[in-house]
Write a protein that holds these residues in place. Structure first.
Motif, PDB file in Angstrom:
ATOM      1  N   ASN A 173      58.230  38.690 -23.381  1.00  0.00           N
ATOM      2  CA  ASN A 173      59.410  38.001 -22.856  1.00  0.00           C
ATOM      3  C   ASN A 173      59.250  37.591 -21.394  1.00  0.00           C
ATOM      4  O   ASN A 173      60.242  37.425 -20.676  1.00  0.00           O
ATOM      5  CB  ASN A 173      60.645  38.885 -23.026  1.00  0.00           C
ATOM      6  N   ILE A 174      58.000  37.455 -20.955  1.00  0.00           N
ATOM      7  CA  ILE A 174      57.744  37.084 -19.558  1.00  0.00           C
ATOM      8  C   ILE A 174      56.986  35.759 -19.514  1.00  0.00           C
ATOM      9  O   ILE A 174      55.973  35.585 -20.195  1.00  0.00           O
ATOM     10  CB  ILE A 174      56.922  38.183 -18.839  1.00  0.00           C
ATOM     11  N   ASP A 175      57.476  34.842 -18.723  1.00  0.00           N
ATOM     12  CA  ASP A 175      56.803  33.553 -18.530  1.00  0.00           C
ATOM     13  C   ASP A 175      55.675  33.756 -17.518  1.00  0.00           C
ATOM     14  O   ASP A 175      55.931  33.915 -16.317  1.00  0.00           O
ATOM     15  CB  ASP A 175      57.808  32.512 -18.032  1.00  0.00           C
ATOM     16  N   CYS A 176      54.445  33.800 -17.976  1.00  0.00           N
ATOM     17  CA  CYS A 176      53.306  34.042 -17.083  1.00  0.00           C
ATOM     18  C   CYS A 176      52.055  33.457 -17.708  1.00  0.00           C
ATOM     19  O   CYS A 176      52.038  33.063 -18.873  1.00  0.00           O
ATOM     20  CB  CYS A 176      53.134  35.535 -16.804  1.00  0.00           C
ATOM     21  N   LYS A 177      50.981  33.431 -16.904  1.00  0.00           N
ATOM     22  CA  LYS A 177      49.722  32.868 -17.377  1.00  0.00           C
ATOM     23  C   LYS A 177      48.560  33.671 -16.815  1.00  0.00           C
ATOM     24  O   LYS A 177      48.743  34.488 -15.879  1.00  0.00           O
ATOM     25  CB  LYS A 177      49.602  31.407 -16.957  1.00  0.00           C
ATOM     26  N   GLU A 178      47.386  33.446 -17.348  1.00  0.00           N
ATOM     27  CA  GLU A 178      46.186  34.115 -16.856  1.00  0.00           C
ATOM     28  C   GLU A 178      45.963  33.746 -15.392  1.00  0.00           C
ATOM     29  O   GLU A 178      46.096  32.593 -15.001  1.00  0.00           O
ATOM     30  CB  GLU A 178      44.980  33.741 -17.720  1.00  0.00           C
ATOM     31  N   GLY A 179      45.662  34.770 -14.573  1.00  0.00           N
ATOM     32  CA  GLY A 179      45.491  34.561 -13.138  1.00  0.00           C
ATOM     33  C   GLY A 179      46.716  34.899 -12.320  1.00  0.00           C
ATOM     34  O   GLY A 179      46.635  35.006 -11.095  1.00  0.00           O
ATOM     35  N   ASP A 180      47.871  35.088 -12.988  1.00  0.00           N
ATOM     36  CA  ASP A 180      49.094  35.419 -12.246  1.00  0.00           C
ATOM     37  C   ASP A 180      48.992  36.798 -11.617  1.00  0.00           C
ATOM     38  O   ASP A 180      48.326  37.703 -12.133  1.00  0.00           O
ATOM     39  CB  ASP A 180      50.316  35.370 -13.169  1.00  0.00           C
ATOM     40  N   GLU A 181      49.700  36.952 -10.496  1.00  0.00           N
ATOM     41  CA  GLU A 181      49.721  38.224  -9.774  1.00  0.00           C
ATOM     42  C   GLU A 181      50.573  39.262 -10.507  1.00  0.00           C
ATOM     43  O   GLU A 181      51.587  38.938 -11.129  1.00  0.00           O
ATOM     44  CB  GLU A 181      50.295  38.007  -8.369  1.00  0.00           C
ATOM     45  N   VAL A 182      50.146  40.526 -10.389  1.00  0.00           N
ATOM     46  CA  VAL A 182      50.846  41.658 -10.988  1.00  0.00           C
ATOM     47  C   VAL A 182      51.071  42.708  -9.897  1.00  0.00           C
ATOM     48  O   VAL A 182      50.158  43.012  -9.122  1.00  0.00           O
ATOM     49  CB  VAL A 182      50.004  42.281 -12.126  1.00  0.00           C
ATOM     50  N   ILE A 183      52.285  43.250  -9.831  1.00  0.00           N
ATOM     51  CA  ILE A 183      52.590  44.322  -8.879  1.00  0.00           C
ATOM     52  C   ILE A 183      52.635  45.639  -9.630  1.00  0.00           C
ATOM     53  O   ILE A 183      53.410  45.782 -10.591  1.00  0.00           O
ATOM     54  CB  ILE A 183      53.942  44.092  -8.169  1.00  0.00           C
ATOM     55  N   ILE A 184      51.815  46.598  -9.210  1.00  0.00           N
ATOM     56  CA  ILE A 184      51.882  47.931  -9.804  1.00  0.00           C
ATOM     57  C   ILE A 184      52.912  48.757  -9.043  1.00  0.00           C
ATOM     58  O   ILE A 184      53.808  49.345  -9.636  1.00  0.00           O
ATOM     59  CB  ILE A 184      50.504  48.620  -9.837  1.00  0.00           C
ATOM     60  N   PHE A 185      52.792  48.813  -7.729  1.00  0.00           N
ATOM     61  CA  PHE A 185      53.846  49.414  -6.894  1.00  0.00           C
ATOM     62  C   PHE A 185      53.738  48.848  -5.492  1.00  0.00           C
ATOM     63  O   PHE A 185      52.710  48.312  -5.085  1.00  0.00           O
ATOM     64  CB  PHE A 185      53.773  50.948  -6.875  1.00  0.00           C
ATOM     65  N   GLY A 186      54.823  48.964  -4.755  1.00  0.00           N
ATOM     66  CA  GLY A 186      54.886  48.459  -3.384  1.00  0.00           C
ATOM     67  C   GLY A 186      56.294  48.658  -2.878  1.00  0.00           C
ATOM     68  O   GLY A 186      56.788  49.791  -2.845  1.00  0.00           O
ATOM     69  N   GLU A 187      56.950  47.560  -2.512  1.00  0.00           N
ATOM     70  CA  GLU A 187      58.344  47.676  -2.093  1.00  0.00           C
ATOM     71  C   GLU A 187      59.257  47.720  -3.313  1.00  0.00           C
ATOM     72  O   GLU A 187      60.155  48.552  -3.400  1.00  0.00           O
ATOM     73  CB  GLU A 187      58.715  46.501  -1.176  1.00  0.00           C
ATOM     74  N   LYS A 188      59.019  46.807  -4.259  1.00  0.00           N
ATOM     75  CA  LYS A 188      59.778  46.784  -5.513  1.00  0.00           C
ATOM     76  C   LYS A 188      58.822  46.527  -6.670  1.00  0.00           C
ATOM     77  O   LYS A 188      58.289  45.418  -6.774  1.00  0.00           O
ATOM     78  CB  LYS A 188      60.862  45.693  -5.465  1.00  0.00           C
ATOM     79  N   PRO A 189      58.596  47.512  -7.556  1.00  0.00           N
ATOM     80  CA  PRO A 189      59.099  48.889  -7.465  1.00  0.00           C
ATOM     81  C   PRO A 189      58.286  49.708  -6.470  1.00  0.00           C
ATOM     82  O   PRO A 189      57.121  49.388  -6.205  1.00  0.00           O
ATOM     83  CB  PRO A 189      58.916  49.414  -8.880  1.00  0.00           C
ATOM     84  N   SER A 190      58.863  50.764  -5.952  1.00  0.00           N
ATOM     85  CA  SER A 190      58.143  51.644  -5.042  1.00  0.00           C
ATOM     86  C   SER A 190      57.245  52.588  -5.834  1.00  0.00           C
ATOM     87  O   SER A 190      57.392  52.745  -7.061  1.00  0.00           O
ATOM     88  CB  SER A 190      59.135  52.464  -4.217  1.00  0.00           C
ATOM     89  N   ALA A 191      56.341  53.231  -5.130  1.00  0.00           N
ATOM     90  CA  ALA A 191      55.489  54.225  -5.777  1.00  0.00           C
ATOM     91  C   ALA A 191      56.322  55.381  -6.318  1.00  0.00           C
ATOM     92  O   ALA A 191      55.947  56.022  -7.305  1.00  0.00           O
ATOM     93  CB  ALA A 191      54.435  54.740  -4.793  1.00  0.00           C
ATOM     94  N   SER A 192      57.459  55.654  -5.693  1.00  0.00           N
ATOM     95  CA  SER A 192      58.351  56.712  -6.196  1.00  0.00           C
ATOM     96  C   SER A 192      58.874  56.364  -7.574  1.00  0.00           C
ATOM     97  O   SER A 192      58.904  57.209  -8.479  1.00  0.00           O
ATOM     98  CB  SER A 192      59.527  56.924  -5.235  1.00  0.00           C
ATOM     99  N   ILE A 193      59.303  55.103  -7.746  1.00  0.00           N
ATOM    100  CA  ILE A 193      59.815  54.660  -9.043  1.00  0.00           C
ATOM    101  C   ILE A 193      58.696  54.674 -10.081  1.00  0.00           C
ATOM    102  O   ILE A 193      58.879  55.133 -11.221  1.00  0.00           O
ATOM    103  CB  ILE A 193      60.424  53.251  -8.936  1.00  0.00           C
ATOM    104  N   PHE A 194      57.533  54.177  -9.696  1.00  0.00           N
ATOM    105  CA  PHE A 194      56.380  54.186 -10.604  1.00  0.00           C
ATOM    106  C   PHE A 194      56.054  55.613 -11.024  1.00  0.00           C
ATOM    107  O   PHE A 194      55.783  55.887 -12.203  1.00  0.00           O
ATOM    108  CB  PHE A 194      55.180  53.533  -9.917  1.00  0.00           C
ATOM    109  N   ALA A 195      56.117  56.550 -10.072  1.00  0.00           N
ATOM    110  CA  ALA A 195      55.789  57.945 -10.348  1.00  0.00           C
ATOM    111  C   ALA A 195      56.794  58.592 -11.295  1.00  0.00           C
ATOM    112  O   ALA A 195      56.429  59.415 -12.150  1.00  0.00           O
ATOM    113  CB  ALA A 195      55.735  58.727  -9.040  1.00  0.00           C
ATOM    114  N   GLN A 196      58.056  58.228 -11.145  1.00  0.00           N
ATOM    115  CA  GLN A 196      59.111  58.855 -11.960  1.00  0.00           C
ATOM    116  C   GLN A 196      58.922  58.617 -13.445  1.00  0.00           C
ATOM    117  O   GLN A 196      59.382  59.402 -14.271  1.00  0.00           O
ATOM    118  CB  GLN A 196      60.482  58.336 -11.529  1.00  0.00           C
TER     119      GLN A 196
END
Length: 367
Positions: free
Chosen positions: A322-345
């Motif tokens: 359900n995400i409009d994206c293509k090969e080469g698009d950027e992916v965020i694992i953690f940072g400001e949103k979501p934070s590493a705290s949220i990722f960890a939870q």
């Protein structure tokens, strides 16, 4: 900010400056600031972080092990460096590189005195750690007479600081315990100073201690996790800025039909049509297998994409149906949103483990 073209850990020095200044604002002007840069500066880049903190005129730096301190010296760091958990085999190297040891029991104290005397040192700076309830490292209050008698027997060393570590300063439900630790440390320090005849620096506060126990700031405070953007509470997290952002890209998109499986051991079986994206990051990079099978997620174009199947060594697959994206698009694992705290939870761990677990093979980029 340019989009990622590969898996990269971006390190935001402006965020570091903001966090340093925010934490400093909580202190009296005479209270010194020790920045903890162990574990590659909490998974970022210890040398670059230390260089920047030195420019900001931090008073002290701290690492866990001697080799970490040597790396900072090789990078041109001249500020005092406290080694929190040195091993006796490295004492000669520690002295050669002007690092300062934390000494925490009789064995390590005697071994350091022997090396300091062998190296013909005079008043070499040491730090004495006391255990006030964490029960990890540290002398006990009953050891004061022994410590001061050993100090009196040699001119090779001199105590630069006396310190302890709070066990639960972030948990206000444990306030009574923390206050007992603080009072115990004050008593120990008073007795040590009376026996020594001079006053070393006193410090007990970590990041949460800085924020929650201003009465215990004493001569110096130590901050690790706070410098990197985490205040151990939702309230304080809003006042700090994450320094590190872990990014990746979409390598390939797959169209998965009903009944097909994804990844090793066929751990994910599709119950209908879906799209997946394969990313160049895996458990060798710090994204453990526990994040797989729908537990963890990444963010693509501001939308959450669940990790599906087992995490591979160098890759993960995520659901982008359900995400409009293509090969080469950027992916965020953690940072400001979501934070590493949220990722960890998502897997019941903490931000510390997430950020320090980022593999050194991932490129670091200063922004």
């Amino acid at each position: 900010m340019p989009k990622a073209q590969e898996t990269v850990l971006e390190i935001n020095l402006k965020a570091l400056k903001h966090n340093f200044e925010y934490l400093k604002s909580k202190l009296n002007t005479n209270t010194k600031f020790l920045a903890v840069v162990k574990a590659f500066a909490y998974g970022s880049d210890a040398c670059e972080i230390a260089k920047y903190l030195q420019k900001l005129d931090v008073d002290y730096l701290a690492v866990a092990y001697v080799n970490e301190g040597v790396a900072l010296r090789n990078a041109g760091i001249t500020k005092p460096i406290l080694v929190l958990h040195p091993q006796a085999v490295n004492f000669k190297l520690l002295i050669e590189r002007c690092l300062e040891p934390s000494l925490y029991n009789a064995k390590i104290l005697n071994e350091f005195i022997a090396v300091a005397q062998q190296e013909k040192q005079t008043s070499y700076p040491i730090h004495i750690k006391f255990n006030t309830g964490l029960n990890r490292l540290g002398f006990c209050e009953k050891d004061i007479d022994y410590i001061t008698s050993k100090i009196a027997e040699t001119s090779s060393i001199k105590i630069s600081s006396i310190f302890s570590h709070l066990a639960a300063s972030e948990d206000l439900n444990e306030k009574e315990f923390t206050l007992k630790q603080i009072e115990s440390f004050k008593t120990i320090s008073k007795n040590m100073i009376e026996s020594l005849g001079y006053k070393p620096l006193l410090h007990i506060c970590n990041t949460s201690g800085i924020l929650n126990y201003p009465e215990a700031h004493l001569d110096m405070v130590r901050s690790g996790i706070g410098l990197y953007g985490f205040g151990n509470s939702e309230k304080e997290n809003k006042n700090l800025k994450p320094v590190a952002t872990l990014k990746s890209i979409i390598s390939q998109i797959h169209h998965i039909e009903k009944g097909e499986t994804v990844g090793y051991n066929r751990a994910f079986k599709s119950d209908g049509f879906l799209k997946t994206a394969t990313l160049p990051i895996g458990h060798a990079d710090g994204i453990g297998r526990q994040y797989g099978n729908g537990n963890g997620f990444v963010t693509i174009n501001n939308k959450k994409a669940l990790i599906i199947g087992n995490v591979c060594m160098d890759m993960i697959m995520v659901n982008i149906t359900n995400i409009d994206c293509k090969e080469g698009d950027e992916v965020i694992i953690f940072g400001e949103k979501p934070s590493a705290s949220i990722f960890a939870q998502t897997v019941n761990t903490i931000s510390y483990e997430v950020i320090t677990g980022v593999s050194q093979r991932i490129k670091r980029k200063l922004v």
